[in-house]
Design a protein around this motif. Sequence first.
Motif, short mmCIF file in Angstrom:
data_model
loop_
_atom_site.label_atom_id
_atom_site.label_comp_id
_atom_site.label_asym_id
_atom_site.label_seq_id
_atom_site.Cartn_x
_atom_site.Cartn_y
_atom_site.Cartn_z
N PRO A 238 -58.45 54.95 133.45
CA PRO A 238 -57.58 53.79 133.32
C PRO A 238 -56.15 54.12 133.75
O PRO A 238 -55.64 55.21 133.53
CB PRO A 238 -57.63 53.47 131.83
CG PRO A 238 -58.90 54.09 131.34
CD PRO A 238 -59.09 55.30 132.19
N GLU A 239 -55.48 53.13 134.37
CA GLU A 239 -54.11 53.32 134.84
C GLU A 239 -53.17 53.73 133.71
O GLU A 239 -52.24 54.49 133.92
CB GLU A 239 -53.60 52.04 135.50
CG GLU A 239 -54.21 51.79 136.85
CD GLU A 239 -53.65 50.55 137.51
OE1 GLU A 239 -52.47 50.22 137.28
OE2 GLU A 239 -54.39 49.92 138.29
N LYS B 69 -63.18 54.63 137.04
CA LYS B 69 -62.16 55.67 137.19
C LYS B 69 -61.26 55.63 135.97
O LYS B 69 -61.29 54.69 135.18
CB LYS B 69 -61.35 55.48 138.47
CG LYS B 69 -60.56 54.21 138.51
CD LYS B 69 -59.72 54.13 139.78
CE LYS B 69 -58.80 52.93 139.71
NZ LYS B 69 -57.75 52.97 140.69
N GLU C 268 -53.31 57.42 133.45
CA GLU C 268 -52.64 58.04 134.61
C GLU C 268 -51.12 57.96 134.43
O GLU C 268 -50.41 58.93 134.71
CB GLU C 268 -53.06 57.34 135.90
CG GLU C 268 -54.53 57.51 136.26
CD GLU C 268 -54.90 58.90 136.74
OE1 GLU C 268 -54.01 59.78 136.88
OE2 GLU C 268 -56.09 59.12 136.98
N ARG C 269 -50.63 56.82 133.95
CA ARG C 269 -49.19 56.67 133.72
C ARG C 269 -48.71 57.62 132.64
O ARG C 269 -47.66 58.26 132.77
CB ARG C 269 -48.89 55.22 133.34
CG ARG C 269 -47.42 54.95 133.10
CD ARG C 269 -47.18 53.50 132.76
NE ARG C 269 -45.79 53.28 132.37
CZ ARG C 269 -45.34 52.17 131.83
NH1 ARG C 269 -46.17 51.14 131.63
NH2 ARG C 269 -44.09 52.06 131.48
#
Length: 92
Positions: free
Chosen positions: A51-52, A49, A55-56
């Motif tokens: 990467p965080e 998925k 998303e951030r």
Amino acid sequence: MFQPNREELAWAAGLFDGEGTAVSYTGRSSKGHAYRAFTIAVSQAGIGKAPEVLERFHAAIGRLGAIYKVGKNKGKPHWKDKWAWQSGKFET
């Protein structure tokens, strides 16, 4: 309505400064009309998925643009998938 957070925007600016890219190009439409375009992007590797960190970044800038799975490095099964946030226009 998007309420920007100064610290998150500063973090996003730093990420873009270090990992981002900006491209300007010209071309012709199928009808022969000349155009100019501008795209900005940030790429990261991730498994399964987005990467965080992307998303951030996406949240910090008010969810402008989109995150895409660019692909897997074929022939390199131990490498992670490549993901990118990208925008080519101001979206509201």
